[in-house]
Design a protein around this motif. Sequence first.
Motif, short mmCIF file in Angstrom:
data_model
loop_
_atom_site.label_atom_id
_atom_site.label_comp_id
_atom_site.label_asym_id
_atom_site.label_seq_id
_atom_site.Cartn_x
_atom_site.Cartn_y
_atom_site.Cartn_z
N ILE A 88 0.94 -0.96 0.22
CA ILE A 88 0.06 -0.02 0.42
C ILE A 88 0.67 1.32 -0.32
CG2 ILE A 88 -1.73 1.35 1.69
CD1 ILE A 88 -2.26 -1.61 0.04
N VAL A 89 0.45 2.28 -0.94
CA VAL A 89 1.67 3.38 -1.36
C VAL A 89 0.30 4.20 -0.54
CG1 VAL A 89 2.97 5.11 -2.67
CG2 VAL A 89 2.60 2.81 -2.90
N THR A 90 0.70 5.47 0.83
CA THR A 90 -0.35 5.96 0.90
C THR A 90 0.71 7.50 1.33
OG1 THR A 90 -1.88 6.72 3.11
CG2 THR A 90 0.14 5.54 3.70
N ASP A 91 0.27 8.44 2.07
CA ASP A 91 0.71 9.96 2.82
C ASP A 91 0.67 9.58 3.77
OD1 ASP A 91 -1.78 11.31 3.09
OD2 ASP A 91 -2.02 11.26 0.99
N PRO A 92 1.94 10.49 4.33
CA PRO A 92 1.01 11.55 6.02
C PRO A 92 -0.23 11.13 7.33
CG PRO A 92 3.84 12.35 4.92
CD PRO A 92 2.58 11.73 3.63
N ARG A 93 -0.88 12.12 5.66
CA ARG A 93 -1.90 11.91 6.43
C ARG A 93 -3.10 10.40 7.37
NH1 ARG A 93 -5.22 14.87 1.58
NH2 ARG A 93 -4.44 12.79 0.74
N VAL A 109 3.86 -1.37 3.06
CA VAL A 109 3.10 -0.22 3.40
C VAL A 109 4.08 1.06 3.66
CG1 VAL A 109 1.78 2.02 4.91
CG2 VAL A 109 1.89 0.30 5.39
N HIS A 110 4.23 1.87 2.20
CA HIS A 110 5.32 2.65 2.01
C HIS A 110 4.58 4.42 1.79
CE1 HIS A 110 6.43 -0.73 0.12
NE2 HIS A 110 4.78 -1.29 -0.22
N VAL A 111 5.00 4.97 2.59
CA VAL A 111 4.45 6.66 2.65
C VAL A 111 5.44 7.34 2.28
CG1 VAL A 111 3.60 8.18 4.58
CG2 VAL A 111 3.87 5.35 5.15
N VAL A 112 4.70 8.34 1.11
CA VAL A 112 5.53 8.62 0.78
C VAL A 112 6.79 10.37 1.43
CG1 VAL A 112 4.50 8.86 -1.61
CG2 VAL A 112 3.55 10.46 0.04
N ASP A 113 7.24 10.78 1.84
CA ASP A 113 7.47 12.18 2.23
C ASP A 113 6.62 13.21 1.70
OD1 ASP A 113 9.06 10.57 2.97
OD2 ASP A 113 10.70 10.67 1.74
N ALA A 114 6.31 13.69 0.81
CA ALA A 114 5.62 15.19 0.45
C ALA A 114 5.11 14.98 -0.69
CB ALA A 114 6.67 16.24 -0.20
N MET A 115 4.13 16.50 -1.08
CA MET A 115 2.96 16.07 -1.56
C MET A 115 3.62 16.99 -2.84
SD MET A 115 0.43 19.48 -1.18
CE MET A 115 -0.16 18.78 0.47
N THR A 116 3.73 16.79 -4.01
CA THR A 116 3.53 17.08 -5.53
C THR A 116 2.82 18.34 -5.26
OG1 THR A 116 2.66 15.76 -7.60
CG2 THR A 116 4.41 14.90 -6.38
N ALA A 117 3.42 19.06 -7.07
CA ALA A 117 2.30 20.33 -7.37
C ALA A 117 0.81 19.87 -7.19
CB ALA A 117 3.03 20.86 -8.39
N ASN A 118 0.69 18.72 -8.10
CA ASN A 118 -0.09 18.36 -8.12
C ASN A 118 -0.68 17.70 -7.17
OD1 ASN A 118 -0.77 19.65 -10.39
ND2 ASN A 118 0.02 17.23 -11.79
N ARG A 127 4.95 7.25 -6.77
CA ARG A 127 6.18 6.00 -5.56
C ARG A 127 5.58 4.69 -6.30
NH1 ARG A 127 9.26 3.08 -4.20
NH2 ARG A 127 9.47 1.95 -2.16
N LEU A 128 4.11 4.40 -6.53
CA LEU A 128 3.52 3.64 -7.48
C LEU A 128 4.74 3.05 -7.97
CD1 LEU A 128 -0.35 2.32 -6.95
CD2 LEU A 128 1.14 2.07 -9.09
N ALA A 129 4.34 3.55 -8.85
CA ALA A 129 5.29 3.45 -10.59
C ALA A 129 6.56 2.71 -10.22
CB ALA A 129 5.51 5.19 -11.70
N ALA A 130 7.32 3.26 -8.98
CA ALA A 130 8.54 3.68 -8.80
C ALA A 130 8.17 1.26 -8.30
CB ALA A 130 9.31 3.32 -7.78
N LEU A 131 7.92 1.21 -7.52
CA LEU A 131 6.88 -0.06 -6.93
C LEU A 131 6.97 -0.91 -7.98
CD1 LEU A 131 5.31 0.27 -3.74
CD2 LEU A 131 7.50 -0.44 -3.85
#
Length: 755
Positions: A88-93, A109-118, A127-131
């Motif tokens: 599961i790829v998720t974010d800090p929320r 569980v893979h948590v991204v560090d920061a949001m992009t411009a979008n 991150r999902l694409a990298a996985l």
Amino acid sequence: MIYNDLVDAIGHTPLVRLRAAPAGVTVAAKLELQNLFAMKDRVARQVILEARANGVLAPGGPIIESSSGTMALGLAVAGHALGHPVHIVTDPRIDAITLAKLKALGCSVHVVDAMTANGWQSARLERLAALREEYPGAFWPRQYSNPQNPLAYAALAKELVADLGGVDILVGAVGSGGSLCGTARALRRELKAAGRTEPLRVIGVDAVGSVLFGQPDQPGRKQSGIGNSLVPGNLDHAEIDEVHWLNDHEAFVATRDLAREEGIFAGNSSGSVYRVLKHLAATVPPGTRVVGIFPDRGDRYVDSIYDDGYWERARLAELPLRTEPSEVPYGTEVDGWARAEVPSTPRRRLVFVESNTTGTGMLALSRARDLGLAPVLLTNRPGRYPGIGEADCEVIRCDTNDADAPAAALRARFDADEVAGVTTTSEFYLEAAASLAATLGVPGNPPAAVAACRRKSETRRLLTDAGLPQPVSVAVTSEAEVAEAVAAAGLPCVVKPAADSASTGVLLCDSVEQARDHAAKLLAITHNVREQAVPTEVLVEELVEGTEYSVETIFADGELHVVGVTRKSVSPPPSFVELRHAFPAPLDDAASGEIERVVRAAVEAVGLRHGACHTELRLTSAGPTVIEINARLAGGMIPELIRLAGGPDLLTQQLRAAAGLPVELPRGELTPTGVAFLTSSEEGRLAGLDGHEAARSLPGVAEVHIARRPGDPVRPATDAYDRMGYVIASADSVEDLDRSLDAALDRITVRLTND
């Protein structure tokens, strides 16, 4: 009731009357929060089971998805129950409770560090694409665009009708679009089947700061499970009549009200739906039955919605808190509870009867979506298509080799006006697609004309009647007839099947004995590679000497337009495998004009009058001679060459034609563009292909595609299926183009092993 496993236990949720309803009005909550985890348990089960059935998800194969909540939990429970590792790829929320549940269920569980411009969603998808690169062959459920998402709610619609008898207004939160659109669509069909004539009204509930219904994005919004920073493919605005937006303050207050007033401890998406239900309860006439879908429980929100300190830190009290919605025109920016009518054009389906397994097959499905159409693939074996899991296409299994099964399958799934058109990218199913289009009354070629193009002896008869130049051709149905046919055609002669594809079975024969042996081999074949019965007929034809060309045409506004001519290079005898194409072909005006005249007459002779047509001919000293006419786009990457050269995107235009949309044919200056196919000079097993990166870096090279992997069997090409890949390049002249393609092929080395 006892269930065999957790997967079977998903669904069957209660429908509860709410106290907010006045006398005479039914307001009920469908408590999807009483699934094992939440509403998206249904989606997780559906997409996993369908992927397993279609061969997209191998036994024990990994599942990777982006989710911050209930979809992740659904995948965790269904994936674990069915033996699949889940990432599961998720974010800090993500809340601590959901995170703990996922880890307890064995998820990575893979948590991204920061949001992009979008926004966060875009960061998670990166991150999902990298996985997916890290785990080749992993299944990505694609909850936001997978057609199985809305289809998962067909059972929910049946449950509503069984429990309540009928529904007048359906209210649901919108995030991926699957739950509300899927339930609405299925519920409308259920009600229609039950004889209901009054329309079902569907109300979507969104978050202020979500882009789903024409609002500007506010990535910092606090609501979870509702709203989005991207517009997902499963959101079909045509299914939704009205939208309500609530800001974070209003949604959180409504969620606490739901717990206090109704005793339902839920999340903010349920709270927002509850606020709209209360509004409707006070405004609809007696006798109205209103149902709201409550997606998830409140335990994920104890540190946010149900925490006063969080409210202070988030400064929620600074946001508006309206007690009634303001009515605004759609597209008006809002900051608090507001409602608007949703303008929409019904999304229609473009049906594909099977597909190519390579080339334009999966690409055509995504192009259909780009046109605002919903692609539907009818197939007897979904596992045949390696890319189907990422095609965002609804797959309907039926016997596509049965004359009646495709129409029956569509009628069981769609109303007649929901199908915009029928097409195929597989030559084997051109007749089936034409017949289905005629049955449904959507645009298409006359089935008899398509059949005549597929049955080469019938093509020859029609061209003869029209007095058009073609090889001497004799159809034989037994070995005994071959000698007489060879006498008519002369030696050497071409012996080929009456109906096949990709130059399969086409052979140049130097003697009567060789022709007889090859004809016997072809006559012994009863079914093609798609398990279709083939005619017991073989053609013995005169060998036509001369350069081979193909002419791409397409009908627009009832008129046949010549898009261009491609020069083709084929392998030396005895086979006729296409090894290189160049577009536009280097021809003088006289030759081009004569080719165009013959092709127009040939297309008219066979009776085609819709969509694209691919005509092959050879230019002899006496002029053009027609070899074949095909009621389809060219293969061999020719449509892509035309697009890269600056011509029209024929694949898109063919789809537009199939859907009854205007065909657009922009004209401009063309740049010589070509493709050279990679083949093996020896038979063996592929050990490796070296130098393709060096080839890709050469000036003018646009693409290098390798279609074989180490370990695959290879052999010298006898048909198009033996080609191992291709190089596409562009240049200022055809001469420079050939040099660029030669240089690229020279860089690529084929290594074989006999192990």
